[in-house]
Design a protein around this motif. Structure first.
Motif, PDB file in Angstrom:
ATOM      1  N   ILE A   1       0.832  -1.207   0.000  1.00 45.67           N
ATOM      2  CA  ILE A   1       0.000   0.000   0.000  1.00 45.67           C
ATOM      3  C   ILE A   1       0.863   1.252   0.000  1.00 45.67           C
ATOM      4  O   ILE A   1       0.685   2.163  -0.820  1.00 45.67           O
ATOM      5  CB  ILE A   1      -0.930   0.007   1.227  1.00 45.67           C
ATOM      6  N   THR A   2       1.818   1.328   0.911  1.00 49.34           N
ATOM      7  CA  THR A   2       2.634   2.541   1.011  1.00 49.34           C
ATOM      8  C   THR A   2       3.554   2.702  -0.195  1.00 49.34           C
ATOM      9  O   THR A   2       3.820   3.821  -0.630  1.00 49.34           O
ATOM     10  CB  THR A   2       3.466   2.529   2.305  1.00 49.34           C
ATOM     11  N   GLY A   3       4.036   1.583  -0.744  1.00 48.10           N
ATOM     12  CA  GLY A   3       4.907   1.664  -1.906  1.00 48.10           C
ATOM     13  C   GLY A   3       4.195   2.174  -3.147  1.00 48.10           C
ATOM     14  O   GLY A   3       4.776   2.887  -3.964  1.00 48.10           O
ATOM     15  N   ARG A   4       2.914   1.817  -3.298  1.00 50.12           N
ATOM     16  CA  ARG A   4       2.172   2.242  -4.493  1.00 50.12           C
ATOM     17  C   ARG A   4       1.531   3.622  -4.339  1.00 50.12           C
ATOM     18  O   ARG A   4       1.423   4.367  -5.317  1.00 50.12           O
ATOM     19  CB  ARG A   4       1.065   1.229  -4.806  1.00 50.12           C
ATOM     20  N   TRP A   5       1.075   3.949  -3.142  1.00 47.45           N
ATOM     21  CA  TRP A   5       0.233   5.128  -2.976  1.00 47.45           C
ATOM     22  C   TRP A   5       0.941   6.324  -2.360  1.00 47.45           C
ATOM     23  O   TRP A   5       0.407   7.432  -2.400  1.00 47.45           O
ATOM     24  CB  TRP A   5      -0.992   4.769  -2.118  1.00 47.45           C
ATOM     25  N   PHE A   6       2.128   6.134  -1.780  1.00 51.11           N
ATOM     26  CA  PHE A   6       2.778   7.237  -1.070  1.00 51.11           C
ATOM     27  C   PHE A   6       4.236   7.373  -1.474  1.00 51.11           C
ATOM     28  O   PHE A   6       4.974   6.386  -1.552  1.00 51.11           O
ATOM     29  CB  PHE A   6       2.703   7.023   0.452  1.00 51.11           C
ATOM     30  N   VAL A   7       4.636   8.600  -1.748  1.00 57.16           N
ATOM     31  CA  VAL A   7       6.037   8.984  -1.818  1.00 57.16           C
ATOM     32  C   VAL A   7       6.328   9.903  -0.639  1.00 57.16           C
ATOM     33  O   VAL A   7       7.226   9.659   0.158  1.00 57.16           O
ATOM     34  CB  VAL A   7       6.367   9.681  -3.156  1.00 57.16           C
ATOM     35  N   LYS A   8       5.536  10.940  -0.524  1.00 59.98           N
ATOM     36  CA  LYS A   8       5.605  11.807   0.640  1.00 59.98           C
ATOM     37  C   LYS A   8       4.925  11.124   1.820  1.00 59.98           C
ATOM     38  O   LYS A   8       3.910  10.449   1.661  1.00 59.98           O
ATOM     39  CB  LYS A   8       4.898  13.133   0.327  1.00 59.98           C
ATOM     40  N   HIS A   9       5.483  11.278   2.994  1.00 55.59           N
ATOM     41  CA  HIS A   9       4.938  10.711   4.247  1.00 55.59           C
ATOM     42  C   HIS A   9       4.927   9.176   4.265  1.00 55.59           C
ATOM     43  O   HIS A   9       4.181   8.572   5.019  1.00 55.59           O
ATOM     44  CB  HIS A   9       3.507  11.198   4.516  1.00 55.59           C
ATOM     45  N   ARG A  10       5.765   8.538   3.440  1.00 59.66           N
ATOM     46  CA  ARG A  10       5.720   7.073   3.373  1.00 59.66           C
ATOM     47  C   ARG A  10       6.054   6.431   4.722  1.00 59.66           C
ATOM     48  O   ARG A  10       5.386   5.492   5.163  1.00 59.66           O
ATOM     49  CB  ARG A  10       6.689   6.571   2.303  1.00 59.66           C
ATOM     50  N   GLY A  11       7.097   6.918   5.398  1.00 60.96           N
ATOM     51  CA  GLY A  11       7.451   6.349   6.698  1.00 60.96           C
ATOM     52  C   GLY A  11       6.359   6.539   7.718  1.00 60.96           C
ATOM     53  O   GLY A  11       6.016   5.618   8.473  1.00 60.96           O
ATOM     54  N   LEU A  12       5.761   7.730   7.757  1.00 61.42           N
ATOM     55  CA  LEU A  12       4.697   8.007   8.716  1.00 61.42           C
ATOM     56  C   LEU A  12       3.486   7.113   8.477  1.00 61.42           C
ATOM     57  O   LEU A  12       2.928   6.537   9.421  1.00 61.42           O
ATOM     58  CB  LEU A  12       4.285   9.475   8.623  1.00 61.42           C
ATOM     59  N   VAL A  13       3.077   6.968   7.207  1.00 60.15           N
ATOM     60  CA  VAL A  13       1.914   6.131   6.899  1.00 60.15           C
ATOM     61  C   VAL A  13       2.212   4.668   7.198  1.00 60.15           C
ATOM     62  O   VAL A  13       1.339   3.929   7.677  1.00 60.15           O
ATOM     63  CB  VAL A  13       1.484   6.322   5.434  1.00 60.15           C
ATOM     64  N   THR A  14       3.445   4.231   6.946  1.00 60.75           N
ATOM     65  CA  THR A  14       3.824   2.865   7.313  1.00 60.75           C
ATOM     66  C   THR A  14       3.642   2.653   8.815  1.00 60.75           C
ATOM     67  O   THR A  14       3.131   1.615   9.254  1.00 60.75           O
ATOM     68  CB  THR A  14       5.286   2.587   6.923  1.00 60.75           C
ATOM     69  N   GLY A  15       4.059   3.641   9.596  1.00 62.52           N
ATOM     70  CA  GLY A  15       3.882   3.542  11.042  1.00 62.52           C
ATOM     71  C   GLY A  15       2.426   3.496  11.440  1.00 62.52           C
ATOM     72  O   GLY A  15       2.018   2.705  12.299  1.00 62.52           O
ATOM     73  N   VAL A  16       1.580   4.330  10.809  1.00 62.86           N
ATOM     74  CA  VAL A  16       0.161   4.362  11.144  1.00 62.86           C
ATOM     75  C   VAL A  16      -0.510   3.037  10.795  1.00 62.86           C
ATOM     76  O   VAL A  16      -1.281   2.480  11.586  1.00 62.86           O
ATOM     77  CB  VAL A  16      -0.535   5.533  10.420  1.00 62.86           C
ATOM     78  N   LEU A  17      -0.224   2.510   9.591  1.00 62.58           N
ATOM     79  CA  LEU A  17      -0.846   1.247   9.194  1.00 62.58           C
ATOM     80  C   LEU A  17      -0.353   0.087  10.055  1.00 62.58           C
ATOM     81  O   LEU A  17      -1.125  -0.814  10.406  1.00 62.58           O
ATOM     82  CB  LEU A  17      -0.559   0.961   7.719  1.00 62.58           C
ATOM     83  N   THR A  18       0.919   0.097  10.382  1.00 62.20           N
ATOM     84  CA  THR A  18       1.438  -0.939  11.269  1.00 62.20           C
ATOM     85  C   THR A  18       0.740  -0.876  12.626  1.00 62.20           C
ATOM     86  O   THR A  18       0.488  -1.911  13.256  1.00 62.20           O
ATOM     87  CB  THR A  18       2.958  -0.770  11.447  1.00 62.20           C
ATOM     88  N   ALA A  19       0.415   0.327  13.046  1.00 64.86           N
ATOM     89  CA  ALA A  19      -0.299   0.498  14.311  1.00 64.86           C
ATOM     90  C   ALA A  19      -1.707  -0.082  14.256  1.00 64.86           C
ATOM     91  O   ALA A  19      -2.351  -0.249  15.297  1.00 64.86           O
ATOM     92  CB  ALA A  19      -0.362   1.973  14.688  1.00 64.86           C
ATOM     93  N   GLY A  20      -2.197  -0.384  13.036  1.00 64.02           N
ATOM     94  CA  GLY A  20      -3.513  -0.994  12.925  1.00 64.02           C
ATOM     95  C   GLY A  20      -3.622  -2.304  13.685  1.00 64.02           C
ATOM     96  O   GLY A  20      -4.647  -2.609  14.303  1.00 64.02           O
ATOM     97  N   GLY A  21      -2.531  -3.092  13.647  1.00 62.71           N
ATOM     98  CA  GLY A  21      -2.537  -4.332  14.412  1.00 62.71           C
ATOM     99  C   GLY A  21      -2.616  -4.079  15.897  1.00 62.71           C
ATOM    100  O   GLY A  21      -3.323  -4.770  16.635  1.00 62.71           O
TER     101      GLY A  21
END
Length: 432
Positions: free
Chosen positions: A124-144
């Motif tokens: 998801i982050t690789g396809r949809w985000f260039v900016k804020h990729r690390g932050l969004v990865t952290g947020v989605l990982t927090a989903g678990g």
């Protein structure tokens, strides 16, 4: 003027909900160990073996799921994964033998949850985000972690009041309810909506087309990515550290903290609430880690995270007690902040070293995480059965976490290697 929100945020929101629901059944093993032991007379080692199968498949499915998403689309794979979780969870209510626990809890749920694991996040982050990729990865990982926070206390109370079967049906129902949302709102690539990834532009400022699916089958693509990555030193350092990460989180603390606390006289509901509290701080720690990953060298972050985790595990045996005293609350806060903070920097390093193949390679790194978790889940159960306590399991895990810190810092030796640049699974590995 109308306020326009980039559709990447909507896709991330739907993915977050899917990850929360997938975390539901993965929250149940720790609250169901004692009820299953009491009803069927199975040893903790036998039940832990089913947890190990779940954890193993949860990890081994990830790289193949990432390849399936590249071939058939994120939406289809995510929907099928949730249906597998619902089937595995619902079918447990009719089991009467331990092999059925292995099949439902271990195989079906392990496969479904693995397809919605961190390889899903990386895609998801690789396809949809260039900016804020690390932050969004952290947020989605927090989903678990959010799923644990929501489900652990609820399932613990449902299990105590109505039995473990009702808890299993609850999780199955939640997974089924999320499927229509996935089919309705999740999209595979920004080009489907006529936009670029958030923060990404083409040379002409136009819209990129969706990438062509790989010509090879998903299994071949995943195995080729593994073959290429396995020729590099960086892969083995990342995989070794992440295997220890899995052993010290899902495998040990996630599976055995409640029975270990119960051994010291703490009620199961209190221990489950403490484990859920780990989820609260996990959300904060993972999002903060994503923010830091956009700003600080990921190797430094991993080295610090693993070292601090090891020290906290070495202290844990001395603070377990019948009540949630201040020292235990400090441990919960600290361990929660560090729980999956390792994910954003690991995803970033996979992309740095392996380019476009990064999501699939990360799937294999995540597979090592779950192999470590599976080994630790079974080993800790055997330690408890043989010695009557978990003390040596905590000490061993602490030492391993410090080793993971050293492995992460060893990545500095290959920091300036030229990244692998190629299509998914077709990389030519850099040396070293």
């Amino acid at each position: 003027m109308r306020l326009r929100i980039h559709p990447a945020w909507l896709v991330a929101g739907v993915a977050f909900i899917a990850l929360i629901s997938a975390a539901g059944f993965r929250s149940t093993p720790s609250v169901m160990l004692e009820p299953l032991h009491d009803e069927f007379g199975w040893s903790l080692g036998t039940i832990s073996a089913a947890v190990s199968v779940n954890l193993m498949l949860y990890g081994l499915t990830a790289p193949f799921a990432a390849a399936l998403m590249a071939r058939f689309g994120i939406r289809r794979v995510a929907a099928v994964a949730l249906l597998l979780i619902a089937a595995g969870s619902g079918l447990t209510i009719g089991m009467s033998a331990s092999w059925q626990l292995m099949l439902c809890w271990g195989v079906l749920v392990g496969l479904g949850a693995g397809a919605l694991a961190l390889g899903f996040v990386a895609t998801i982050t690789g396809r949809w985000f260039v900016k804020h990729r690390g932050l969004v990865t952290g947020v989605l990982t927090a989903g678990g972690a959010t799923g644990n926070l929501i489900f652990l206390p609820v399932l613990s109370r449902i299990t105590e009041a109505h039995g473990w079967r009702t808890a299993s049906l609850t999780v199955a129902g939640v997974a089924i309810l999320v499927v229509p949302l996935i089919l309705w709102r999740l999209r595979d690539h920004p080009g489907e909506l006529g936009v670029t990834a958030l923060g990404g532009v083409t040379a002409l400022g136009g819209v990129t087309d969706p990438p062509a699916p790989p010509t090879a089958g998903a299994a071949r693509t995943a195995l080729r990515a593994l073959r290429d990555a396995a020729r590099t030193r960086a892969f083995w350092l990342l995989a070794g550290g992440f295997a220890i990460c899995g052993a010290t989180t899902n495998g040990l603390v996630g599976t055995h903290f409640i029975p270990a606390a119960h051994d010291h006289g703490m009620p199961n509901t209190t221990a489950a609430s403490l484990l859920a509290l780990v989820g609260v701080f996990d959300i904060v720690g993972t999002i903060a880690s994503g923010w830091l990953t956009d700003r600080v060298d990921s190797r430094i972050l991993l080295g610090a995270y693993y070292a601090l985790r090891g020290l906290s595990l070495l202290v844990l045996p001395s603070i377990l007690a019948a009540t949630a005293h201040p020292s235990m609350l400090v441990f919960i806060l600290f361990y929660g902040l560090d729980w999956v903070a390792t994910v954003p920097p690991t995803v970033t390093l996979c992309r740095e070293y392996f380019g476009a193949a990064g999501p699939i390679v990360f799937g294999w790194v995540f597979a090592s995480h779950q192999v470590g978790a599976a080994i630790a889940a079974s080993a800790a159960g055997l330690v408890r059965d043989r010695l009557g306590e978990y003390t040596w399991a905590w000490y061993g895990a602490g030492a391993l976490a410090i080793l993971a810190s050293l492995l992460s810092l060893m990545l500095f030796a290959g920091k300036h290697l030229k990244p692998i640049a190629a299509g998914i699974g077709l990389a030519v590995p850099a040396k070293g």
